[in-house]
Design an enzyme around this catalytic site. Structure first.
Site, PDB file in Angstrom:
ATOM      1  N   SER A 142     124.282  59.343  87.331  1.00 44.47           N
ATOM      2  CA  SER A 142     124.014  60.501  86.483  1.00 44.47           C
ATOM      3  C   SER A 142     123.026  60.148  85.383  1.00 44.47           C
ATOM      4  O   SER A 142     122.978  59.006  84.915  1.00 44.47           O
ATOM      5  CB  SER A 142     125.321  60.985  85.844  1.00 44.47           C
ATOM      6  OG  SER A 142     125.085  61.913  84.803  1.00 44.47           O
ATOM      7  N   TYR A 167     132.735  59.872  81.139  1.00 53.17           N
ATOM      8  CA  TYR A 167     132.064  60.236  82.394  1.00 53.17           C
ATOM      9  C   TYR A 167     130.845  59.344  82.608  1.00 53.17           C
ATOM     10  O   TYR A 167     130.661  58.759  83.684  1.00 53.17           O
ATOM     11  CB  TYR A 167     131.651  61.704  82.368  1.00 53.17           C
ATOM     12  CG  TYR A 167     130.761  62.097  83.523  1.00 53.17           C
ATOM     13  CD1 TYR A 167     131.267  62.182  84.809  1.00 53.17           C
ATOM     14  CD2 TYR A 167     129.412  62.373  83.323  1.00 53.17           C
ATOM     15  CE1 TYR A 167     130.446  62.529  85.877  1.00 53.17           C
ATOM     16  CE2 TYR A 167     128.586  62.731  84.381  1.00 53.17           C
ATOM     17  CZ  TYR A 167     129.110  62.805  85.655  1.00 53.17           C
ATOM     18  OH  TYR A 167     128.294  63.136  86.712  1.00 53.17           O
TER      19      TYR A 167
END
Length: 350
Positions: A142, A167
């Site tokens: 990501s 995350y």
């Protein structure tokens, strides 16, 4: 190819599976169909792939009614024995791991979900690849791994040691774990740092979906950092094209790599990391204008401070992707937003 794609009820996984199936690959889909967001969207994606049910038993095999070369399993990545059984039975040549607990803000209040799915689950995928002679593992990382980095555009050669959400930390962990398995066991692995993916069948927790829904319902939208945000919005078809090219080109050892001046994006092991982004950051207010134009309706706006875990800007340097795979995403934001709005109106009948 015979490809395990995890997360096939998810946004990117669904589009990728469809693309691979339409070119003739055999796809073994895996997803746990969790209720992190509107489950009707997940069932809708599965229906598009030829699965008619809306009640899936864990670990049971389902055959697509649309694609004879597609089967689906409802499985948690944390279920090691179930993952082992699927790999042992099907002996995939390639794996694309897209399943994960998504969302930056959700990780602030539900950290355990990220450890179980993104860390434990990814370890199970790595182990399954190790013991079943998988030729290439591609996996979702990501843009959030860039964290506090303010040097623009974000390069895969930048340091990414300062994540600001769990995350992001879990995705950086995946890259480190993958490198270890590439180094120890020679498994080719490629990490894909996605930049703000959007388009038809998109995630209901993302800004485009939330804004569209609120505007149509005549509710105000929350505009964080008082609109002073930039995002490298990347259309789903561009993402899928990049992923397919990566799958087809397993990572190779970098002959020029040196431990004296280590490049974090490659290795003397078969390991690579790429950004997949549009390379053209869009101002948040311009993004909202594109939505308003597609809807033919002006948004009411709540101007708010930046949220914890958010960064003010993202911008992908796609030099490595262009150099190695000859590809650069480029779908204009106006076109992509228009396609999403068309899908949204059709899916929800509004």
């Amino acid at each position: 190819m015979k490809i395990v794609v995890t997360g096939t009820a998810g946004f990117i996984g669904f589009h990728l599976a469809k693309r691979l199936l339409e070119r003739g690959d055999e796809v073994i889909g895996i997803d746990n169909i969790n209720d992190y967001y509107d489950i009707r969207v997940k069932y809708g994606r599965l229906k598009e792939l030829g699965f008619e049910k809306e009640d899936y038993t864990f670990a049971k095999r389902y055959k697509s009614k649309k694609y004879p070369n597609h089967i689906f399993y409802r499985i948690d990545l944390e279920d090691k024995s179930a993952i082992e059984a699927i790999f042992k039975e099907h002996k995939p040549t390639h794996v694309c791991n897209l399943a994960a607990q998504a969302g930056v803000r959700y990780s602030l209040t539900n950290p355990d979900a990220y450890i179980q799915s993104n860390i434990v689950g990814f370890l199970n995928i790595l182990e399954a690849c190790r013991h079943n002679e998988v030729e290439h593992l591609a996996y979702a990382s990501s843009s959030s791994v860039y964290g506090l980095n303010e040097r623009m555009p974000f390069s895969v050669e930048d340091n990414v040691d300062h994540p600001i959400s769990l995350y992001a930390a879990s995705k950086k962990s995946n890259e480190l774990m993958a490198h270890t398995y590439s180094h120890l066991y020679g498994i080719p692995t490629t990490g894909l740092r996605f930049f703000t993916v959007y388009g038809p069948w998109g995630r209901p927790d993302m800004a485009l979906f939330l804004f569209t829904k609120a505007i149509l319902e005549d509710r105000p939208i929350d505009v964080f950092n008082y609109g002073k945000m930039k995002r490298d919005f990347t259309y789903i078809d561009d993402i899928v094209e990049g992923v397919v090219r990566v799958i087809d080109n397993p990572a190779q050892p970098d002959a020029c790599w040196s431990g004296r001046r280590p490049n974090p994006a490659s290795s003397n092991a078969p390991y690579r990391v790429y950004n997949i982004g549009n390379g053209s950051p869009v101002e948040l207010m311009d993004f909202i204008k594109a939505i308003e134009k597609a809807l033919g309706k002006e948004a009411k706006k709540n101007m708010l401070p930046i949220q914890p875990g958010d960064v003010p800007a993202t911008w992908a340097d796609t030099t490595a992707l262009e150099r190695d795979l000859g590809y650069k995403p480029g779908t204009p934001i106006e076109y992509g937003v228009e396609q999403f709005v068309k899908w949204y109106r059709e899916f929800y009948g509004v």
